[in-house]
Structure formats: C-alpha cells, structure tokens
Design a protein around this motif. Structure first.
Motif, PDB file in Angstrom:
ATOM      1  N   HIS A 116     -25.681 -26.679  37.075  1.00  0.00           N
ATOM      2  CA  HIS A 116     -24.732 -27.117  38.089  1.00  0.00           C
ATOM      3  C   HIS A 116     -23.746 -28.171  37.576  1.00  0.00           C
ATOM      4  CE1 HIS A 116     -26.676 -24.585  40.924  1.00  0.00           C
ATOM      5  NE2 HIS A 116     -27.805 -25.270  40.932  1.00  0.00           N
ATOM      6  N   GLU A 117     -22.764 -28.456  38.429  1.00  0.00           N
ATOM      7  CA  GLU A 117     -21.625 -29.296  38.033  1.00  0.00           C
ATOM      8  C   GLU A 117     -21.940 -30.785  38.043  1.00  0.00           C
ATOM      9  OE1 GLU A 117     -21.710 -26.928  40.266  1.00  0.00           O
ATOM     10  OE2 GLU A 117     -19.999 -25.569  40.112  1.00  0.00           O
ATOM     11  N   TRP A 118     -22.960 -31.179  38.793  1.00  0.00           N
ATOM     12  CA  TRP A 118     -23.389 -32.576  38.827  1.00  0.00           C
ATOM     13  C   TRP A 118     -24.793 -32.694  38.256  1.00  0.00           C
ATOM     14  CZ3 TRP A 118     -20.567 -36.842  39.859  1.00  0.00           C
ATOM     15  CH2 TRP A 118     -19.366 -36.687  40.554  1.00  0.00           C
ATOM     16  N   LEU A 119     -25.031 -33.765  37.494  1.00  0.00           N
ATOM     17  CA  LEU A 119     -26.342 -34.048  36.925  1.00  0.00           C
ATOM     18  C   LEU A 119     -26.846 -35.371  37.496  1.00  0.00           C
ATOM     19  CD1 LEU A 119     -25.570 -33.343  33.146  1.00  0.00           C
ATOM     20  CD2 LEU A 119     -26.197 -31.687  34.930  1.00  0.00           C
ATOM     21  N   LEU A 120     -28.091 -35.386  37.935  1.00  0.00           N
ATOM     22  CA  LEU A 120     -28.739 -36.617  38.379  1.00  0.00           C
ATOM     23  C   LEU A 120     -29.891 -36.895  37.428  1.00  0.00           C
ATOM     24  CD1 LEU A 120     -29.269 -38.980  40.284  1.00  0.00           C
ATOM     25  CD2 LEU A 120     -30.504 -37.403  41.798  1.00  0.00           C
ATOM     26  N   LEU A 121     -29.762 -37.958  36.633  1.00  0.00           N
ATOM     27  CA  LEU A 121     -30.785 -38.307  35.654  1.00  0.00           C
ATOM     28  C   LEU A 121     -31.741 -39.331  36.260  1.00  0.00           C
ATOM     29  CD1 LEU A 121     -28.420 -37.090  33.941  1.00  0.00           C
ATOM     30  CD2 LEU A 121     -29.175 -38.581  32.089  1.00  0.00           C
ATOM     31  N   LEU A 122     -33.024 -39.005  36.240  1.00  0.00           N
ATOM     32  CA  LEU A 122     -34.058 -39.895  36.750  1.00  0.00           C
ATOM     33  C   LEU A 122     -35.165 -40.032  35.724  1.00  0.00           C
ATOM     34  CD1 LEU A 122     -34.464 -38.533  40.413  1.00  0.00           C
ATOM     35  CD2 LEU A 122     -33.231 -40.600  39.702  1.00  0.00           C
ATOM     36  N   ASP A 123     -35.838 -41.188  35.711  1.00  0.00           N
ATOM     37  CA  ASP A 123     -37.031 -41.361  34.896  1.00  0.00           C
ATOM     38  C   ASP A 123     -38.240 -40.830  35.651  1.00  0.00           C
ATOM     39  OD1 ASP A 123     -35.640 -42.490  32.845  1.00  0.00           O
ATOM     40  OD2 ASP A 123     -36.336 -44.544  33.179  1.00  0.00           O
ATOM     41  N   ASN A 124     -39.252 -40.435  34.889  1.00  0.00           N
ATOM     42  CA  ASN A 124     -40.409 -39.817  35.543  1.00  0.00           C
ATOM     43  C   ASN A 124     -41.281 -40.796  36.321  1.00  0.00           C
ATOM     44  OD1 ASN A 124     -42.528 -39.304  32.558  1.00  0.00           O
ATOM     45  ND2 ASN A 124     -41.760 -41.192  33.425  1.00  0.00           N
ATOM     46  N   ASP A 125     -41.118 -42.096  36.080  1.00  0.00           N
ATOM     47  CA  ASP A 125     -41.927 -43.076  36.809  1.00  0.00           C
ATOM     48  C   ASP A 125     -41.152 -43.703  37.971  1.00  0.00           C
ATOM     49  OD1 ASP A 125     -40.168 -44.557  35.307  1.00  0.00           O
ATOM     50  OD2 ASP A 125     -41.673 -45.868  34.418  1.00  0.00           O
ATOM     51  N   SER A 126     -40.160 -42.984  38.465  1.00  0.00           N
ATOM     52  CA  SER A 126     -39.375 -43.443  39.618  1.00  0.00           C
ATOM     53  C   SER A 126     -39.948 -42.888  40.914  1.00  0.00           C
ATOM     54  CB  SER A 126     -37.916 -42.987  39.500  1.00  0.00           C
ATOM     55  OG  SER A 126     -37.316 -43.497  38.328  1.00  0.00           O
ATOM     56  N   LEU A 127     -39.739 -43.628  41.999  1.00  0.00           N
ATOM     57  CA  LEU A 127     -40.040 -43.154  43.346  1.00  0.00           C
ATOM     58  C   LEU A 127     -38.822 -43.416  44.225  1.00  0.00           C
ATOM     59  CD1 LEU A 127     -43.708 -44.444  43.870  1.00  0.00           C
ATOM     60  CD2 LEU A 127     -42.972 -42.113  43.316  1.00  0.00           C
ATOM     61  N   LEU A 128     -38.667 -42.613  45.265  1.00  0.00           N
ATOM     62  CA  LEU A 128     -37.533 -42.785  46.164  1.00  0.00           C
ATOM     63  C   LEU A 128     -37.911 -43.750  47.285  1.00  0.00           C
ATOM     64  CD1 LEU A 128     -36.205 -39.129  46.457  1.00  0.00           C
ATOM     65  CD2 LEU A 128     -35.889 -40.810  44.632  1.00  0.00           C
ATOM     66  N   PRO A 129     -37.045 -44.723  47.594  1.00  0.00           N
ATOM     67  CA  PRO A 129     -37.412 -45.738  48.584  1.00  0.00           C
ATOM     68  C   PRO A 129     -37.305 -45.294  50.029  1.00  0.00           C
ATOM     69  CG  PRO A 129     -35.234 -46.196  47.717  1.00  0.00           C
ATOM     70  CD  PRO A 129     -35.759 -45.026  46.939  1.00  0.00           C
ATOM     71  N   ASP A 130     -36.502 -44.234  50.285  1.00  0.00           N
ATOM     72  CA  ASP A 130     -36.310 -43.792  51.666  1.00  0.00           C
ATOM     73  C   ASP A 130     -35.786 -42.361  51.660  1.00  0.00           C
ATOM     74  OD1 ASP A 130     -33.387 -43.736  51.505  1.00  0.00           O
ATOM     75  OD2 ASP A 130     -33.480 -45.920  51.511  1.00  0.00           O
ATOM     76  N   PRO A 131     -35.637 -41.746  52.844  1.00  0.00           N
ATOM     77  CA  PRO A 131     -35.212 -40.333  52.907  1.00  0.00           C
ATOM     78  C   PRO A 131     -33.714 -40.106  52.747  1.00  0.00           C
ATOM     79  CG  PRO A 131     -36.538 -40.963  54.844  1.00  0.00           C
ATOM     80  CD  PRO A 131     -36.095 -42.212  54.182  1.00  0.00           C
ATOM     81  N   LYS A 132     -32.916 -41.117  52.457  1.00  0.00           N
ATOM     82  CA  LYS A 132     -31.466 -40.962  52.400  1.00  0.00           C
ATOM     83  C   LYS A 132     -30.901 -41.069  50.979  1.00  0.00           C
ATOM     84  CE  LYS A 132     -30.930 -40.427  56.799  1.00  0.00           C
ATOM     85  NZ  LYS A 132     -30.489 -39.114  57.310  1.00  0.00           N
ATOM     86  N   PHE A 133     -31.760 -40.973  49.985  1.00  0.00           N
ATOM     87  CA  PHE A 133     -31.343 -41.157  48.595  1.00  0.00           C
ATOM     88  C   PHE A 133     -30.282 -40.138  48.192  1.00  0.00           C
ATOM     89  CE2 PHE A 133     -32.125 -40.062  44.067  1.00  0.00           C
ATOM     90  CZ  PHE A 133     -31.763 -41.270  43.484  1.00  0.00           C
ATOM     91  N   LEU A 134     -30.563 -38.853  48.346  1.00  0.00           N
ATOM     92  CA  LEU A 134     -29.577 -37.844  47.964  1.00  0.00           C
ATOM     93  C   LEU A 134     -28.365 -37.857  48.879  1.00  0.00           C
ATOM     94  CD1 LEU A 134     -31.567 -34.651  46.871  1.00  0.00           C
ATOM     95  CD2 LEU A 134     -30.490 -36.406  45.456  1.00  0.00           C
ATOM     96  N   ALA A 135     -28.549 -38.198  50.147  1.00  0.00           N
ATOM     97  CA  ALA A 135     -27.420 -38.248  51.078  1.00  0.00           C
ATOM     98  C   ALA A 135     -26.406 -39.303  50.648  1.00  0.00           C
ATOM     99  CB  ALA A 135     -27.923 -38.540  52.484  1.00  0.00           C
ATOM    100  N   ARG A 136     -26.882 -40.446  50.180  1.00  0.00           N
ATOM    101  CA  ARG A 136     -25.942 -41.495  49.742  1.00  0.00           C
ATOM    102  C   ARG A 136     -25.158 -41.055  48.509  1.00  0.00           C
ATOM    103  NH1 ARG A 136     -30.087 -44.942  51.890  1.00  0.00           N
ATOM    104  NH2 ARG A 136     -31.277 -44.842  49.961  1.00  0.00           N
ATOM    105  N   TYR A 137     -25.827 -40.379  47.588  1.00  0.00           N
ATOM    106  CA  TYR A 137     -25.094 -39.867  46.426  1.00  0.00           C
ATOM    107  C   TYR A 137     -24.094 -38.783  46.852  1.00  0.00           C
ATOM    108  CZ  TYR A 137     -27.310 -42.096  42.363  1.00  0.00           C
ATOM    109  OH  TYR A 137     -27.692 -42.987  41.393  1.00  0.00           O
ATOM    110  N   ALA A 138     -24.497 -37.918  47.746  1.00  0.00           N
ATOM    111  CA  ALA A 138     -23.590 -36.860  48.194  1.00  0.00           C
ATOM    112  C   ALA A 138     -22.336 -37.448  48.840  1.00  0.00           C
ATOM    113  CB  ALA A 138     -24.321 -35.938  49.175  1.00  0.00           C
ATOM    114  N   ALA A 139     -22.499 -38.494  49.616  1.00  0.00           N
ATOM    115  CA  ALA A 139     -21.358 -39.110  50.297  1.00  0.00           C
ATOM    116  C   ALA A 139     -20.407 -39.797  49.324  1.00  0.00           C
ATOM    117  CB  ALA A 139     -21.864 -40.112  51.336  1.00  0.00           C
TER     118      ALA A 139
END
Length: 298
Positions: free
Chosen positions: A85-108
């Motif tokens: 795909h056209e966008w890449l999201l790089l994350l480390d394997n020891d990360s956790l998401l703090p809330d349910p709006k993580f991808l929504a904020r990046y999308a916006a």
C-alpha cells in the motif's frame, strides 16, 4: 480515485505480539482504505515463533520468518519492499496502543505531511520489578515528549517506531543497513529527510512502550547505540544534533577530551554499579554514555 491503503510493518524479535495485532485489527475500519499488517520475525527463539505463527491466520495479517537475524534496519527495509500500500506505518513489536483512536488520528492527519511521527509514552506508574526501573525512568524523562516539543526540532526528534510515512518516500530513502546493532538508524534517516526537505509532522498519537528491558540489557543496547552514533558521525558527518555528540566534540575542540577520557574510564565501573542499583540516576547514565563515545572517537 481509490483511497490510499495502509501497510502496518512490524519487525518481530523475541516478543509475543498478539495483543498489539488484535488492537490494530479492531481499528482497521478507521483507516479509509485497505489495511494490511505485515510481521517479519528476525530469527526469534522457537517459543516466540510458535506463539506468533497463528497470527498469520487472521484476516489481513501476513506473518513470515527469516532464517537468520538481519538487524533493525534491514528487516524494516524488507518489510517495506513487501508492503502493498501507499502508506507505511512502522511500529516496534513491544508497542501497545493506548486507546481505540490510534489509527483514526493518523487517518485524519495523513494529508498534512509525507512523514508523521506519533511519539512514545510510558505507563504512569514505575514498574514493580526493580531491574526495569532504569529503562522506565529514561523513557519517562527523555523519550515521552509532546508533539509541540518534538516539532521544535522535527528531524532531530524523529523516531522510526510509530512513524507513518508515504511508501514512495521510504523507498527513496531506505534505512542504512550498515547499522546492524541497536540505535541511531533513525538519526541518519532524520538527517537525510532534513537534507532533502521532506516535511515531517509530529503528532500527539503515541504508542505505549511496554517492553522494558532490565537495566543490564538496556546498558548493553545503549552502548551499541553510542557505537552507531560514532559511526554515523565518522562516516557521514551526521548526528551533530545529539547533545551527547555535541559535548564530546566540544571537549575535543577545547583539548579536554584526553583528560575526560581518562577520568571517565576510571569512574565507569562505579557509574555502571550505580545504574544497576535500585536508585539509578540519569546523570550517571549521561556520563557513562560520554565515556563510551569518547572511547569510540579516540
């Protein structure tokens, strides 16, 4: 026109990533396009590989294993090559998401810059295990910075973990695979983006750094990072945004580096003991890193 899709790229090494993957899958509908999650295992122990293999059966998840360890830069380049795909999201394997709006904020925010950095945060309470306290203390004091602070030096504050980037930009400027140890592949990447004036926007969209290492391992990895900092400076003249490197170069200009090297070598064992104690101090850590860097630049 089709909406640009998202490839989430996660290198895996000796870490069970199921919680992170399920959290991401719960949010894929917040990205207005196709989403894939690519996991590439960097020759973890068999127990971790067996734990993560079932993730390949989840919708949109692609899990693969390497036959040997290739390191932090090369594995990310391989993930980016495989991405669809056209966008890449790089994350480390020891990360956790703090809330349910993580991808929504990046999308916006994705239309605002070619590179977006979400940042890192840590649990508010210190870890119960004393050996993990140094890593938590360092993260809270030095890494958990709000976007406004990071944006003041957007390229110097760039971290590859939790970075959303247009795929064409990443393919144009792949990570330096000569940096095989831990640390500072993001330093060089940031300075390359600065030199080519690629816009970088920092957001308050952090991931939680959950994988705290015991102090002894953190010190070992930090020494590797200092070696990489010295290398990118010697070979490419980069890294001069680093306060650590600035201090070492100032001592050298003033003719004080040899004396500082001798003095720090003498106290290095005591500094290490203090950092491995129950009450480590970051000033001691700064001095130990300066000792390592002066040795590298000798």
């Amino acid at each position: 026109m089709a909406v640009a899709g998202l490839s989430v790229l996660i290198p895996v090494y000796n870490c069970a990533v199921g919680e992170l993957i399920h959290s991401l899958l719960a949010q894929v509908s917040d990205w207005p396009g196709a989403v894939e999650i690519r996991l590439l295992d960097d020759f973890s122990t068999d127990a971790y590989r067996q734990s993560n293999r079932p993730l390949n059966d989840l919708p949109g998840v692609h899990y693969r294993e390497l036959p040997r360890n290739v390191g932090r830069a090369k594995i990310r380049n391989q993930l980016a090559t495989a991405a669809q795909h056209e966008w890449l999201l790089l994350l480390d394997n020891d990360s956790l998401l703090p809330d349910p709006k993580f991808l929504a904020r990046y999308a916006a925010a994705r239309h605002q810059a070619a590179v977006l950095i979400g940042g890192t945060c840590y649990e508010a309470a210190p870890p119960a295990e004393a050996a993990l306290y140094l890593r938590w203390l360092y993260g809270q004091a030095r890494e958990a910075r709000p976007a406004a602070v990071r944006q003041a030096a957007p390229y110097g504050q760039l971290t590859i973990n939790n970075m959303l980037i247009r795929a064409d930009i990443f393919h144009r400027f792949p990570l330096d695979e000569r940096l095989t140890g831990y640390g500072h592949e993001d330093t060089k990447f940031g300075e390359v983006l600065a030199a080519t004036q690629v816009p970088v926007l920092h957001l308050d969209n952090p991931v939680i750094h959950a994988g705290l290492e015991p102090a002894a391992i953190f010190l070992q990895k930090s020494e590797q990072a200092v070696c990489n900092l010295a290398r990118v400076y010697r070979e490419d003249g980069l890294g001069t945004d680093s306060r650590l490197l600035q201090t070492a170069l100032r001592l050298r200009r003033l003719g004080l580096a040899p004396a500082a090297r001798v003095a720090l070598r003498a106290v290095a064992p005591a500094l290490r003991r203090q950092l491995l104690s129950a009450t480590p101090g970051l000033r001691h850590f700064d001095l130990l890193k300066l000792h390592w860097l002066l040795q590298q630049l000798a």
